[in-house]
Design a protein around this motif. Structure first.
Motif, PDB file in Angstrom:
ATOM      1  N   ASP A 122       0.840  -1.191   0.000  1.00  0.00           N
ATOM      2  CA  ASP A 122       0.000   0.000   0.000  1.00  0.00           C
ATOM      3  C   ASP A 122       0.878   1.245   0.000  1.00  0.00           C
ATOM      4  OD1 ASP A 122      -0.994   1.508   3.055  1.00  0.00           O
ATOM      5  OD2 ASP A 122       0.799   0.265   2.792  1.00  0.00           O
ATOM      6  N   ALA A 123       0.265   2.368  -0.325  1.00  0.00           N
ATOM      7  CA  ALA A 123       0.966   3.645  -0.296  1.00  0.00           C
ATOM      8  C   ALA A 123       0.018   4.695   0.270  1.00  0.00           C
ATOM      9  CB  ALA A 123       1.421   4.048  -1.691  1.00  0.00           C
ATOM     10  N   GLU A 124       0.551   5.534   1.146  1.00  0.00           N
ATOM     11  CA  GLU A 124      -0.204   6.658   1.688  1.00  0.00           C
ATOM     12  C   GLU A 124       0.297   7.933   1.017  1.00  0.00           C
ATOM     13  OE1 GLU A 124      -1.239   5.183   6.214  1.00  0.00           O
ATOM     14  OE2 GLU A 124       0.571   6.352   5.886  1.00  0.00           O
ATOM     15  N   GLY A 125      -0.628   8.711   0.477  1.00  0.00           N
ATOM     16  CA  GLY A 125      -0.251   9.886  -0.272  1.00  0.00           C
ATOM     17  C   GLY A 125       0.030  11.095   0.588  1.00  0.00           C
ATOM     18  N   SER A 126       0.713  12.044   0.018  1.00  0.00           N
ATOM     19  CA  SER A 126       0.957  13.334   0.648  1.00  0.00           C
ATOM     20  C   SER A 126       0.753  14.419  -0.413  1.00  0.00           C
ATOM     21  CB  SER A 126       2.377  13.397   1.222  1.00  0.00           C
ATOM     22  OG  SER A 126       3.339  13.304   0.171  1.00  0.00           O
ATOM     23  N   ARG A 127       0.911  15.679   0.017  1.00  0.00           N
ATOM     24  CA  ARG A 127       0.716  16.800  -0.906  1.00  0.00           C
ATOM     25  C   ARG A 127      -0.663  16.709  -1.550  1.00  0.00           C
ATOM     26  NH1 ARG A 127       6.758  17.787  -3.530  1.00  0.00           N
ATOM     27  NH2 ARG A 127       7.879  17.561  -1.575  1.00  0.00           N
ATOM     28  N   SER A 128      -0.743  16.743  -2.845  1.00  0.00           N
ATOM     29  CA  SER A 128      -2.050  16.725  -3.497  1.00  0.00           C
ATOM     30  C   SER A 128      -2.741  15.373  -3.362  1.00  0.00           C
ATOM     31  CB  SER A 128      -1.910  17.098  -4.971  1.00  0.00           C
ATOM     32  OG  SER A 128      -1.060  16.199  -5.639  1.00  0.00           O
ATOM     33  N   PHE A 129      -2.020  14.358  -2.920  1.00  0.00           N
ATOM     34  CA  PHE A 129      -2.587  13.022  -2.712  1.00  0.00           C
ATOM     35  C   PHE A 129      -2.825  12.760  -1.228  1.00  0.00           C
ATOM     36  CE2 PHE A 129      -2.050  11.298  -6.985  1.00  0.00           C
ATOM     37  CZ  PHE A 129      -1.101  12.157  -7.520  1.00  0.00           C
ATOM     38  N   ARG A 130      -2.741  13.785  -0.431  1.00  0.00           N
ATOM     39  CA  ARG A 130      -2.862  13.622   1.025  1.00  0.00           C
ATOM     40  C   ARG A 130      -4.205  13.033   1.412  1.00  0.00           C
ATOM     41  NH1 ARG A 130      -1.811  18.440   5.476  1.00  0.00           N
ATOM     42  NH2 ARG A 130      -1.980  17.131   7.336  1.00  0.00           N
ATOM     43  N   GLY A 131      -4.151  12.106   2.380  1.00  0.00           N
ATOM     44  CA  GLY A 131      -5.371  11.491   2.878  1.00  0.00           C
ATOM     45  C   GLY A 131      -5.829  10.295   2.078  1.00  0.00           C
ATOM     46  N   ARG A 132      -5.095   9.959   1.030  1.00  0.00           N
ATOM     47  CA  ARG A 132      -5.500   8.835   0.199  1.00  0.00           C
ATOM     48  C   ARG A 132      -4.575   7.648   0.435  1.00  0.00           C
ATOM     49  NH1 ARG A 132      -6.970  11.757  -5.619  1.00  0.00           N
ATOM     50  NH2 ARG A 132      -8.381  13.323  -4.741  1.00  0.00           N
ATOM     51  N   GLN A 133      -5.168   6.477   0.372  1.00  0.00           N
ATOM     52  CA  GLN A 133      -4.419   5.235   0.518  1.00  0.00           C
ATOM     53  C   GLN A 133      -4.701   4.358  -0.711  1.00  0.00           C
ATOM     54  OE1 GLN A 133      -5.576   2.664   3.767  1.00  0.00           O
ATOM     55  NE2 GLN A 133      -3.531   1.778   3.930  1.00  0.00           N
ATOM     56  N   TYR A 134      -3.647   3.815  -1.238  1.00  0.00           N
ATOM     57  CA  TYR A 134      -3.755   2.991  -2.437  1.00  0.00           C
ATOM     58  C   TYR A 134      -3.222   1.596  -2.145  1.00  0.00           C
ATOM     59  CZ  TYR A 134      -4.137   7.686  -4.374  1.00  0.00           C
ATOM     60  OH  TYR A 134      -4.523   8.984  -4.608  1.00  0.00           O
ATOM     61  N   TRP A 135      -3.850   0.603  -2.785  1.00  0.00           N
ATOM     62  CA  TRP A 135      -3.481  -0.792  -2.572  1.00  0.00           C
ATOM     63  C   TRP A 135      -3.082  -1.444  -3.884  1.00  0.00           C
ATOM     64  CZ3 TRP A 135      -3.034  -3.105   2.115  1.00  0.00           C
ATOM     65  CH2 TRP A 135      -3.619  -2.452   3.217  1.00  0.00           C
ATOM     66  N   GLY A 136      -2.111  -2.346  -3.778  1.00  0.00           N
ATOM     67  CA  GLY A 136      -1.758  -3.177  -4.902  1.00  0.00           C
ATOM     68  C   GLY A 136      -2.499  -4.497  -4.814  1.00  0.00           C
ATOM     69  N   GLN A 137      -2.455  -5.262  -5.884  1.00  0.00           N
ATOM     70  CA  GLN A 137      -3.044  -6.593  -5.840  1.00  0.00           C
ATOM     71  C   GLN A 137      -2.100  -7.471  -5.027  1.00  0.00           C
ATOM     72  OE1 GLN A 137      -0.830  -5.905  -8.012  1.00  0.00           O
ATOM     73  NE2 GLN A 137       0.214  -7.781  -8.573  1.00  0.00           N
ATOM     74  N   GLY A 138      -2.544  -8.552  -4.527  1.00  0.00           N
ATOM     75  CA  GLY A 138      -1.710  -9.417  -3.702  1.00  0.00           C
ATOM     76  C   GLY A 138      -0.778 -10.293  -4.516  1.00  0.00           C
ATOM     77  N   THR A 139       0.263 -10.728  -3.855  1.00  0.00           N
ATOM     78  CA  THR A 139       1.170 -11.717  -4.442  1.00  0.00           C
ATOM     79  C   THR A 139       1.350 -12.839  -3.428  1.00  0.00           C
ATOM     80  OG1 THR A 139       3.322 -12.036  -5.527  1.00  0.00           O
ATOM     81  CG2 THR A 139       3.287 -10.493  -3.669  1.00  0.00           C
ATOM     82  N   GLN A 140       1.175 -14.064  -3.891  1.00  0.00           N
ATOM     83  CA  GLN A 140       1.177 -15.218  -2.998  1.00  0.00           C
ATOM     84  C   GLN A 140       2.599 -15.627  -2.637  1.00  0.00           C
ATOM     85  OE1 GLN A 140      -1.559 -17.167  -1.675  1.00  0.00           O
ATOM     86  NE2 GLN A 140       0.106 -18.042  -0.458  1.00  0.00           N
ATOM     87  N   VAL A 141       2.820 -15.801  -1.360  1.00  0.00           N
ATOM     88  CA  VAL A 141       4.081 -16.359  -0.863  1.00  0.00           C
ATOM     89  C   VAL A 141       3.747 -17.651  -0.134  1.00  0.00           C
ATOM     90  CG1 VAL A 141       5.990 -16.041   0.759  1.00  0.00           C
ATOM     91  CG2 VAL A 141       5.230 -14.125  -0.672  1.00  0.00           C
ATOM     92  N   THR A 142       4.365 -18.733  -0.563  1.00  0.00           N
ATOM     93  CA  THR A 142       4.150 -20.035   0.053  1.00  0.00           C
ATOM     94  C   THR A 142       5.490 -20.607   0.471  1.00  0.00           C
ATOM     95  OG1 THR A 142       2.209 -20.429  -1.338  1.00  0.00           O
ATOM     96  CG2 THR A 142       3.177 -22.334  -0.226  1.00  0.00           C
ATOM     97  N   VAL A 143       5.604 -20.915   1.748  1.00  0.00           N
ATOM     98  CA  VAL A 143       6.840 -21.470   2.298  1.00  0.00           C
ATOM     99  C   VAL A 143       6.563 -22.897   2.733  1.00  0.00           C
ATOM    100  CG1 VAL A 143       8.706 -21.167   3.958  1.00  0.00           C
ATOM    101  CG2 VAL A 143       7.473 -19.156   3.089  1.00  0.00           C
ATOM    102  N   SER A 144       7.260 -23.824   2.126  1.00  0.00           N
ATOM    103  CA  SER A 144       7.062 -25.234   2.459  1.00  0.00           C
ATOM    104  C   SER A 144       8.049 -25.677   3.533  1.00  0.00           C
ATOM    105  CB  SER A 144       7.236 -26.094   1.210  1.00  0.00           C
ATOM    106  OG  SER A 144       8.556 -25.985   0.712  1.00  0.00           O
ATOM    107  N   SER A 145       7.613 -26.607   4.345  1.00  0.00           N
ATOM    108  CA  SER A 145       8.475 -27.085   5.454  1.00  0.00           C
ATOM    109  C   SER A 145       9.344 -28.251   5.014  1.00  0.00           C
ATOM    110  CB  SER A 145       7.606 -27.496   6.633  1.00  0.00           C
ATOM    111  OG  SER A 145       6.682 -28.473   6.236  1.00  0.00           O
TER     112      SER A 145
END
Length: 119
Positions: free
Chosen positions: A96-119
């Motif tokens: 995610d990213a939190e904006g400042s200046r003209s983007f202040r107060g806005r939060q943006y999200w990326g799509q997820g990426t799967q992480v799988t750790v096997s034992s």
């Protein structure tokens, strides 16, 4: 504004992965902070690490000394270097990213990426 997350995959316990989150549509100078979250099945989304525009960072206790967050302002990209991965790190990771200046107060999200750790 778009955030493009990448770098997830399948890795054995003890291995490493590096996630990337590329921002577009917003100048890096208008980003106050960026962060990585993760959500495992049946669990709430949790903050893994965050980096401020001034370089300050904070981490989830369970990933301290194993994960490193960084940011390249020229490329407008954030990274999460994940070392010594454990099965409990398995989750979908979001940026995610939190904006400042003209983007202040806005939060943006990326799509997820799967992480799988096997034992």
């Amino acid at each position: 504004v778009q955030l493009q997350a990448s770098g997830g995959g399948l890795v054995q316990a003890g291995g490493s992965l590096r996630l990337s989150c590329a921002a577009s549509g917003i100048p890096s100078t208008s980003i106050y902070s960026m962060g990585w979250y993760r959500q495992a099945p049946g669990k709430q989304r949790e903050l893994v690490a965050r980096i401020l525009s001034g370089g300050g960072t904070n981490y989830l206790d369970s990933v301290k000394d194993r994960f490193t967050i960084s940011r390249d302002s020229v490329k407008n990209t954030m990274y999460l270097q994940m070392d010594s991965l454990k099965p409990e790190d398995t989750a979908v990771y979001y940026c995610d990213a939190e904006g400042s200046r003209s983007f202040r107060g806005r939060q943006y999200w990326g799509q997820g990426t799967q992480v799988t750790v096997s034992s």
